[in-house]
Write an enzyme that holds these catalytic residues in place. Structure first.
Site, PDB file in Angstrom:
ATOM      1  N   ASN A   1       0.892  -1.307  -0.097  1.00 61.25           N
ATOM      2  CA  ASN A   1      -0.101  -0.054   0.026  1.00 61.25           C
ATOM      3  C   ASN A   1       1.007   1.227   0.077  1.00 61.25           C
ATOM      4  O   ASN A   1       1.516   1.540   0.938  1.00 61.25           O
ATOM      5  CB  ASN A   1      -0.965   0.126   1.159  1.00 61.25           C
ATOM      6  CG  ASN A   1      -1.593   1.291   1.424  1.00 61.25           C
ATOM      7  OD1 ASN A   1      -1.744   2.028   0.430  1.00 61.25           O
ATOM      8  ND2 ASN A   1      -2.292   1.373   2.678  1.00 61.25           N
TER       9      ASN A   1
ATOM     10  N   GLU B   1      -7.017   4.821   7.381  1.00 58.42           N
ATOM     11  CA  GLU B   1      -6.637   6.476   7.402  1.00 58.42           C
ATOM     12  C   GLU B   1      -7.795   6.698   6.629  1.00 58.42           C
ATOM     13  O   GLU B   1      -8.253   8.042   6.957  1.00 58.42           O
ATOM     14  CB  GLU B   1      -5.401   6.347   6.460  1.00 58.42           C
ATOM     15  CG  GLU B   1      -4.175   6.001   7.331  1.00 58.42           C
ATOM     16  CD  GLU B   1      -3.021   5.874   6.756  1.00 58.42           C
ATOM     17  OE1 GLU B   1      -3.092   5.559   5.403  1.00 58.42           O
ATOM     18  OE2 GLU B   1      -2.092   4.992   7.497  1.00 58.42           O
TER      19      GLU B   1
ATOM     20  N   SER C   1       3.232  -2.310  10.221  1.00 60.25           N
ATOM     21  CA  SER C   1       4.585  -2.398  10.762  1.00 60.25           C
ATOM     22  C   SER C   1       5.445  -3.886  10.338  1.00 60.25           C
ATOM     23  O   SER C   1       6.188  -4.143  10.691  1.00 60.25           O
ATOM     24  CB  SER C   1       4.892  -2.008  12.135  1.00 60.25           C
ATOM     25  OG  SER C   1       4.592  -0.761  12.352  1.00 60.25           O
TER      26      SER C   1
ATOM     27  N   LYS D   1      -0.054   4.314  -0.242  1.00 61.02           N
ATOM     28  CA  LYS D   1      -0.523   5.465   0.210  1.00 61.02           C
ATOM     29  C   LYS D   1      -0.438   6.669  -0.705  1.00 61.02           C
ATOM     30  O   LYS D   1      -0.314   6.606  -1.814  1.00 61.02           O
ATOM     31  CB  LYS D   1       0.097   5.671   1.539  1.00 61.02           C
ATOM     32  CG  LYS D   1      -0.167   4.455   2.571  1.00 61.02           C
ATOM     33  CD  LYS D   1      -0.038   4.689   3.943  1.00 61.02           C
ATOM     34  CE  LYS D   1      -0.189   3.274   4.810  1.00 61.02           C
ATOM     35  NZ  LYS D   1      -0.022   3.395   6.210  1.00 61.02           N
TER      36      LYS D   1
ATOM     37  N   HIS E   1      -9.570   1.537   4.296  1.00 61.86           N
ATOM     38  CA  HIS E   1      -8.200   1.411   5.269  1.00 61.86           C
ATOM     39  C   HIS E   1      -8.579   2.470   6.411  1.00 61.86           C
ATOM     40  O   HIS E   1      -9.369   3.517   6.464  1.00 61.86           O
ATOM     41  CB  HIS E   1      -7.079   1.927   4.375  1.00 61.86           C
ATOM     42  CG  HIS E   1      -5.751   2.093   4.835  1.00 61.86           C
ATOM     43  ND1 HIS E   1      -5.454   2.995   5.919  1.00 61.86           N
ATOM     44  CD2 HIS E   1      -4.657   0.876   4.803  1.00 61.86           C
ATOM     45  CE1 HIS E   1      -4.272   2.638   6.481  1.00 61.86           C
ATOM     46  NE2 HIS E   1      -3.701   1.600   5.710  1.00 61.86           N
TER      47      HIS E   1
ATOM     48  N   GLY F   1       2.599   2.153  10.833  1.00 68.30           N
ATOM     49  CA  GLY F   1       3.612   2.962  10.782  1.00 68.30           C
ATOM     50  C   GLY F   1       4.341   3.303  11.904  1.00 68.30           C
ATOM     51  O   GLY F   1       5.073   4.366  12.099  1.00 68.30           O
TER      52      GLY F   1
ATOM     53  N   GLU G   1      -5.863  -4.807  10.643  1.00 62.76           N
ATOM     54  CA  GLU G   1      -4.670  -3.796  10.772  1.00 62.76           C
ATOM     55  C   GLU G   1      -4.903  -2.863  11.889  1.00 62.76           C
ATOM     56  O   GLU G   1      -5.596  -2.115  11.861  1.00 62.76           O
ATOM     57  CB  GLU G   1      -4.783  -2.683   9.260  1.00 62.76           C
ATOM     58  CG  GLU G   1      -4.291  -3.353   8.232  1.00 62.76           C
ATOM     59  CD  GLU G   1      -3.595  -2.450   7.167  1.00 62.76           C
ATOM     60  OE1 GLU G   1      -2.550  -2.819   6.665  1.00 62.76           O
ATOM     61  OE2 GLU G   1      -4.121  -1.233   6.981  1.00 62.76           O
TER      62      GLU G   1
HETATM   63  P1  PGA Z   1       2.855   0.187   7.664  1.00 64.99           P
HETATM   64  O1  PGA Z   1       1.312   0.572   6.841  1.00 64.99           O
HETATM   65  O2  PGA Z   1       3.164  -1.090   6.977  1.00 64.99           O
HETATM   66  O3  PGA Z   1       3.647   1.266   7.306  1.00 64.99           O
HETATM   67  O4  PGA Z   1       2.709   0.053   9.072  1.00 64.99           O
HETATM   68  C1  PGA Z   1       0.392  -0.536   6.821  1.00 64.99           C
HETATM   69  C2  PGA Z   1      -0.896  -0.099   6.129  1.00 64.99           C
HETATM   70  O5  PGA Z   1      -1.281   1.023   6.602  1.00 64.99           O
HETATM   71  O6  PGA Z   1      -1.396  -0.643   5.081  1.00 64.99           O
END
Ligand code: PGA
Length: 250
Positions: free
Chosen positions: A11, A95, A209, A13, A93, A170, A164
């Protein structure tokens, strides 16, 4: 128990312009020989060029609108993603649930529209730190999933759920493997009761992560059928060891 081929999806983003297409190409070439499936969900502006830069590789979007067309400024339909060459999309997601205020009902409508149009779907769910600390993670995530699930899934291999935990995205923090296993097994039971036998083909990914250093441990956790990878998907040098770890034992 059915053996599911693992899926490792990146992803990107809001990262990636034409400068980063070389990473897409490098990932796609190495993915040809992997024993796990790989895909990259890139910004919509990059989909068409990413598809050209990686023949035979699966490129996806990061969101889709539930309507087929119309007065929705700035939004992208499933037909548009397909037209650009995308084969899948992420929906729900955290976010987007947080920053764009997306509800589970909207996520469900997006998943249904994408599947009906012919896109594969990765549907995300996850709990906040407060909910985890309060010991309510399984309850919260399973109720989020039941409100987000498409009414029907006719081909389980085209639909994945990504667990997630918001606090793991992150941050470098990852739940214990026991906590991941507990959540994934609850989600698997829930999928079985929603879709019966077809649910056997649905993959449950872990996201938050995931890195080369923790990938093997995560993939060896029961009921983990792959990963959704954010930061570590931007560079082939980080993503490919994760894909390699997913191929082990498969
Ligand atoms: P990350 O993000 O691997 O940077 O923690 C995962 C995600 O949001 O899909």
């Amino acid at each position: 128990m059915m053996k599911r081929v693992r899926l490792v999806a990146g992803n990107w983003k809001m990262n990636g312009t034409s400068r980063e297409l070389a990473e897409v190409t490098a990932i796609s070439i190495a993915a040809e020989t992997a024993r796990a499936e790989a895909a990259l969900c890139v910004p919509a502006t990059l989909i068409e060029r990413a598809v050209r830069a990686s023949p035979g590789f699966r490129i996806g979007g990061q969101d889709v609108h539930s309507a087929a067309s119309g007065a929705h400024t700035g939004c992208i339909s499933a037909a548009m993603l397909l037209d650009a060459g995308a084969e899948l999309t992420i929906v729900g997601h955290s976010e987007r649930r947080e920053a764009q205020g997306e509800t589970s009902a909207e996520v469900k409508a997006k998943a249904e529209a994408a599947l009906a149009a012919g896109l594969d779907v990765i549907l995300c769910v996850g709990e906040s730190d407060e909910v985890r600390v309060a010991g309510r993670a399984v309850e919260e995530v399973t109720s989020q999933l039941s409100a987000s699930l498409p009414a029907a899934v006719s081909e389980g291999r085209r639909f994945s759920v990504a667990y997630e935990p918001i606090w793991a995205i992150g941050t470098g923090k990852v739940p214990s493997t026991a906590d991941i296993a507990e959540m994934h097994s609850a989600l698997r039971r829930q999928l079985a009761s929603a879709y019966g036998e077809e649910a056997e083909k649905i993959r449950i990914l872990y996201g938050g992560s995931v890195k080369p250093s923790n990938a093997s441990e995560i993939f060896s956790t029961p009921d983990v059928d792959g990963a959704l990878v954010g930061g570590a998907s931007l560079k082939a040098s980080d993503f490919l060891p994760i894909l390699e770890a997913a191929s082990d034992g498969h």
